[in-house]
Design a protein around this motif. Structure first.
Motif, PDB file in Angstrom:
ATOM      1  N   VAL A   1     -43.689  57.089 -18.455  1.00 43.26           N
ATOM      2  CA  VAL A   1     -42.286  57.156 -18.867  1.00 43.26           C
ATOM      3  C   VAL A   1     -41.945  56.067 -19.877  1.00 43.26           C
ATOM      4  N   ASN A   2     -42.654  54.954 -19.858  1.00 37.66           N
ATOM      5  CA  ASN A   2     -42.357  53.818 -20.740  1.00 37.66           C
ATOM      6  C   ASN A   2     -43.577  53.471 -21.595  1.00 37.66           C
ATOM      7  N   PRO A   3     -44.005  54.352 -22.484  1.00 36.43           N
ATOM      8  CA  PRO A   3     -45.213  54.045 -23.279  1.00 36.43           C
ATOM      9  C   PRO A   3     -45.000  52.931 -24.289  1.00 36.43           C
ATOM     10  N   ASP A   4     -43.759  52.693 -24.736  1.00 38.76           N
ATOM     11  CA  ASP A   4     -43.502  51.665 -25.748  1.00 38.76           C
ATOM     12  C   ASP A   4     -43.536  50.255 -25.172  1.00 38.76           C
ATOM     13  N   ASN A   5     -43.596  50.123 -23.858  1.00 40.27           N
ATOM     14  CA  ASN A   5     -43.599  48.796 -23.239  1.00 40.27           C
ATOM     15  C   ASN A   5     -45.004  48.250 -23.014  1.00 40.27           C
ATOM     16  N   TYR A   6     -46.026  48.960 -23.489  1.00 38.54           N
ATOM     17  CA  TYR A   6     -47.410  48.539 -23.254  1.00 38.54           C
ATOM     18  C   TYR A   6     -48.141  48.406 -24.590  1.00 38.54           C
ATOM     19  N   ASN A   7     -49.074  47.463 -24.623  1.00 40.90           N
ATOM     20  CA  ASN A   7     -49.937  47.291 -25.783  1.00 40.90           C
ATOM     21  C   ASN A   7     -51.039  48.350 -25.780  1.00 40.90           C
ATOM     22  N   GLU A   8     -51.834  48.343 -26.837  1.00 39.92           N
ATOM     23  CA  GLU A   8     -52.914  49.314 -26.935  1.00 39.92           C
ATOM     24  C   GLU A   8     -53.991  49.094 -25.879  1.00 39.92           C
ATOM     25  N   ASN A   9     -54.176  47.817 -25.475  1.00 36.98           N
ATOM     26  CA  ASN A   9     -55.194  47.521 -24.455  1.00 36.98           C
ATOM     27  C   ASN A   9     -54.686  47.717 -23.032  1.00 36.98           C
TER      28      ASN A   9
ATOM     29  N   LYS B   1     -36.723  47.321 -21.585  1.00 38.41           N
ATOM     30  CA  LYS B   1     -35.921  48.246 -20.803  1.00 38.41           C
ATOM     31  C   LYS B   1     -36.857  49.221 -20.120  1.00 38.41           C
ATOM     32  N   TRP B   2     -36.804  49.222 -18.809  1.00 35.42           N
ATOM     33  CA  TRP B   2     -37.702  50.067 -18.017  1.00 35.42           C
ATOM     34  C   TRP B   2     -36.931  51.264 -17.480  1.00 35.42           C
ATOM     35  N   VAL B   3     -37.509  52.436 -17.677  1.00 34.49           N
ATOM     36  CA  VAL B   3     -36.941  53.681 -17.167  1.00 34.49           C
ATOM     37  C   VAL B   3     -37.801  54.142 -15.996  1.00 34.49           C
ATOM     38  N   ARG B   4     -37.156  54.406 -14.885  1.00 36.01           N
ATOM     39  CA  ARG B   4     -37.859  54.828 -13.672  1.00 36.01           C
ATOM     40  C   ARG B   4     -37.457  56.262 -13.342  1.00 36.01           C
ATOM     41  N   SER B   5     -38.441  57.113 -13.298  1.00 34.36           N
ATOM     42  CA  SER B   5     -38.188  58.533 -13.062  1.00 34.36           C
ATOM     43  C   SER B   5     -37.892  58.797 -11.591  1.00 34.36           C
ATOM     44  N   LYS B   6     -37.475  60.011 -11.303  1.00 27.89           N
ATOM     45  CA  LYS B   6     -37.211  60.388  -9.916  1.00 27.89           C
ATOM     46  C   LYS B   6     -38.501  60.381  -9.094  1.00 27.89           C
ATOM     47  N   HIS B   7     -39.600  60.762  -9.738  1.00 28.57           N
ATOM     48  CA  HIS B   7     -40.887  60.728  -9.042  1.00 28.57           C
ATOM     49  C   HIS B   7     -41.254  59.287  -8.674  1.00 28.57           C
ATOM     50  N   TYR B   8     -40.987  58.358  -9.588  1.00 30.69           N
ATOM     51  CA  TYR B   8     -41.262  56.948  -9.301  1.00 30.69           C
ATOM     52  C   TYR B   8     -40.401  56.449  -8.141  1.00 30.69           C
ATOM     53  N   LEU B   9     -39.126  56.794  -8.138  1.00 28.06           N
ATOM     54  CA  LEU B   9     -38.236  56.350  -7.059  1.00 28.06           C
ATOM     55  C   LEU B   9     -38.663  56.949  -5.720  1.00 28.06           C
ATOM     56  N   ALA B  10     -39.151  58.192  -5.736  1.00 26.95           N
ATOM     57  CA  ALA B  10     -39.635  58.797  -4.489  1.00 26.95           C
ATOM     58  C   ALA B  10     -40.867  58.070  -3.976  1.00 26.95           C
ATOM     59  N   LEU B  11     -41.785  57.710  -4.899  1.00 24.96           N
ATOM     60  CA  LEU B  11     -42.960  56.945  -4.495  1.00 24.96           C
ATOM     61  C   LEU B  11     -42.567  55.561  -3.986  1.00 24.96           C
ATOM     62  N   GLN B  12     -41.574  54.961  -4.616  1.00 25.64           N
ATOM     63  CA  GLN B  12     -41.113  53.643  -4.183  1.00 25.64           C
ATOM     64  C   GLN B  12     -40.528  53.693  -2.778  1.00 25.64           C
ATOM     65  N   ALA B  13     -39.751  54.734  -2.486  1.00 24.48           N
ATOM     66  CA  ALA B  13     -39.199  54.880  -1.137  1.00 24.48           C
ATOM     67  C   ALA B  13     -40.305  55.132  -0.116  1.00 24.48           C
ATOM     68  N   GLU B  14     -41.322  55.912  -0.496  1.00 19.31           N
ATOM     69  CA  GLU B  14     -42.445  56.161   0.409  1.00 19.31           C
ATOM     70  C   GLU B  14     -43.230  54.882   0.678  1.00 19.31           C
ATOM     71  N   LEU B  15     -43.407  54.069  -0.351  1.00 20.94           N
ATOM     72  CA  LEU B  15     -44.111  52.793  -0.177  1.00 20.94           C
ATOM     73  C   LEU B  15     -43.320  51.847   0.724  1.00 20.94           C
ATOM     74  N   ALA B  16     -42.000  51.786   0.533  1.00 23.02           N
ATOM     75  CA  ALA B  16     -41.174  50.926   1.371  1.00 23.02           C
ATOM     76  C   ALA B  16     -41.231  51.357   2.832  1.00 23.02           C
ATOM     77  N   ASP B  17     -41.207  52.668   3.075  1.00 23.29           N
ATOM     78  CA  ASP B  17     -41.283  53.150   4.456  1.00 23.29           C
ATOM     79  C   ASP B  17     -42.654  52.887   5.063  1.00 23.29           C
ATOM     80  N   LEU B  18     -43.708  52.984   4.245  1.00 24.57           N
ATOM     81  CA  LEU B  18     -45.054  52.701   4.747  1.00 24.57           C
ATOM     82  C   LEU B  18     -45.184  51.227   5.135  1.00 24.57           C
TER      83      LEU B  18
END
Length: 540
Positions: free
Chosen positions: A282-290, A299-316
């Motif tokens: 989702v944020n390809p411009d925030n990373y270098n070539e390496n 500015k970081w954009v977090r998708s709905k899929h990312y937020l779902a994974l984050q909630a799953e990680l917190a519950d785990l």
């Protein structure tokens, strides 16, 4: 002036039944309390920055350290309204009045928020701890606590409910739960309720849903869940990062794993990798070539899929913490029921956590385990003694020869005297702890000799003591591999309380041998010949 006698207290956690209207009320008040906290903290930090930029502050800093300098520091903090808890409460009260919602949150709850902020600010200024931080809506506040059981959050014993605002929220109390019944009743007169000091509303997110609980702070000691052993029964405990090694005076040995299951760590790693892939997509411009992250504010954009994974990680992670606490509680109850005097080797866990063992300390939480063991033993009438290993040198003392031999950190087995027998290093430390004179920092050599003589065959059968024939063909690599292999920890399910009380630990058998007065060199001399003996199903 006589010191005020402190009355012990404990916490009872009960779930609450909250309908949709109550959830909206709680969400509104928790958010308002968060806004008051952040507003108060912002005012405090602005005043602190303005105070430290003043010429008077700089002049005081140039003074030599002494009473005059301290008095002037105290005066300037008082001038800027940062000297006491009352100043923080005034700041929060001003923000509540300006918001126009002063009556929405009880004054006692607001005072507790201000008190917590002042404590954090004082730790930052005087104890060199971290600077107090703001909290976002994503994290939010997780608790609202009152000062007494009269206003704010009030526990009603007859209704078994909590009154918050103008509504009652019923607590889930199992009538068959003996512990809850005894905790809520007065120990002197069970027909009367126990005194509640104050209540705390707590919210948790479990499997994606919000659950609400009430924590009752009750006077007295909690009801005993296990019968404490007499103080004559002694046990030594050598705690490590993810396990504890226990040696009872009757010869029982147990190395118990107190950390969360390893499967959780694999799942955490899988979710973290999936979150990283989602963030990079989702944020390809925030990373270098390496593949590294670009420097500077991004500015970081977090998708709905990312937020779902984050909630799953917190519950785990939450499930891992609860599992670890459950394991700690079961082990603590077994140990308190096995020995009345428990000696524990003292360690600096914060230093280990700051070093290279941060994850292991986090997974095992040995400091939390020892503190829970101390509290449970104290309420049960037992005794936990923390022993400084610098004086006794528990891991260096050879129980057979009485000499001190330094070992490398990777050496998990230590030779007993000049024999071909090797003892697990953690077991040796715990055994030395049982038969040590803590007051004089010496060892009882006769008691150690009797312990080795009594438990020799059982420890050989269980793999606590292993024999290695010294031959010319034994290479240094094989010897190092042999010394690296210590006793494997077992789960708490293997530590049955009744078996451990009879002297049958996961790594030892009931010692039925007759105690003799053999010298330490003869303690293991009549054992069967052979190589290393792994534990068998009969011995375990």
């Amino acid at each position: 002036m006589e010191e005020k006698e402190t009355v012990p207290c404990f916490i009872l956690k009960l779930p609450l039944r909250v309908d949709s209207a109550g959830r909206r009320v709680f969400a509104r008040d928790f958010l308002y309390a968060l806004q008051l906290r952040n507003a108060t903290l912002g005012t405090v930090l602005r005043r602190d920055r303005k105070m430290k930029q003043s010429d008077e502050w700089k002049e005081i800093c140039r003074l030599p350290k002494g009473p005059e300098r301290n008095q002037r520091f105290q005066k300037i903090r008082k001038d800027y309204g940062l000297s006491s808890v009352n100043d923080f409460e005034k700041i929060l009260k001003e923000h509540a009045e300006r918001s126009g919602r002063k009556k929405q949150l009880n004054s006692n709850l607001g005072q507790i928020i201000a008190d917590d902020l002042y404590r954090s600010y004082a730790d930052w200024i005087f104890h060199k701890k971290g600077r107090p931080r703001f909290r976002g809506r994503g994290r939010g506040l997780h608790s609202l606590r009152g000062k007494n059981n009269a206003t704010g959050v009030v526990w009603k014993h007859k209704e078994q409910s909590v009154r918050y605002g103008k509504r009652l929220y019923r607590a889930v109390v199992d009538p068959k739960d003996r512990y809850v019944r005894e905790a809520l009743a007065d120990p002197a007169d069970p027909s009367k309720p126990r005194r509640v000091r104050y209540c705390c509303l707590v919210r948790k997110r479990i499997r994606g849903k919000e659950r609400f609980y009430v924590h009752l702070v009750l006077d007295g000691v909690p009801p005993a869940r296990t019968v404490a052993a007499p103080k004559e029964e002694c046990m030594g405990i050598d705690p490590s990062l993810r396990s504890v090694t226990c040696v009872h005076a009757n010869g029982s040995v147990a190395k118990i794993d107190i950390s969360a299951p390893k499967e959780d760590a694999k799942e955490v790693r899988r979710l973290q990798r999936a979150m990283d892939r989602s963030l990079r997509a989702v944020n390809p411009d925030n990373y270098n070539e390496n593949g590294t992250t670009k420097k500077g504010a991004r500015k970081w954009v977090r998708s709905k899929h990312y937020l779902a994974l984050q909630a799953e990680l917190a519950d785990l992670k939450r499930r891992g913490v609860e599992t670890r606490r459950n394991i700690h509680g079961r082990v603590v109850r077994i140990l308190v029921g096995s020995a009345g005097t428990i000696r524990v080797e003292e360690n600096n866990w914060k230093a280990l956590q700051r070093g290279r063992y941060g994850k292991s300390v986090l997974n095992g939480a040995p400091s939390e385990f020892i503190e829970r063991l101390r509290r449970t033993a104290e309420s049960a009438g037992s005794e936990v003694i923390l022993v400084n290993p610098r004086e006794l040198k528990l891991s260096q003392h050879d129980p057979m020869s009485g000499t001190f031999v330094k070992h490398e950190l990777w050496e998990r087995r230590c030779r007993l005297g000049d024999t071909a027998f090797f003892l697990d290093r953690d077991v040796m430390a715990a055994l030395n702890l049982v038969h040590a004179e803590v007051t004089t920092n010496t060892y009882d050599s006769e008691a150690l000799a009797r312990a080795l003589q009594t438990s020799k065959q059982h420890w050989l059968d269980a793999g606590v003591v292993v024999e290695m024939k010294t031959a010319n063909r034994t290479s240094e690599r094989e010897l190092r591999r042999f010394l690296r292999r210590g006793l494997d920890p077992v789960s708490v399910e293997r530590l049955h309380p009744h078996s451990f009380l009879r002297g049958v630990g996961p790594h030892s058998l009931a010692n039925g041998a007759i105690v003799s007065d053999a010298c330490p060199e003869e303690a293991l001399s009549d054992a069967d010949d052979g190589q290393e003996r792994p534990p068998t199903s009969e011995t375990l």
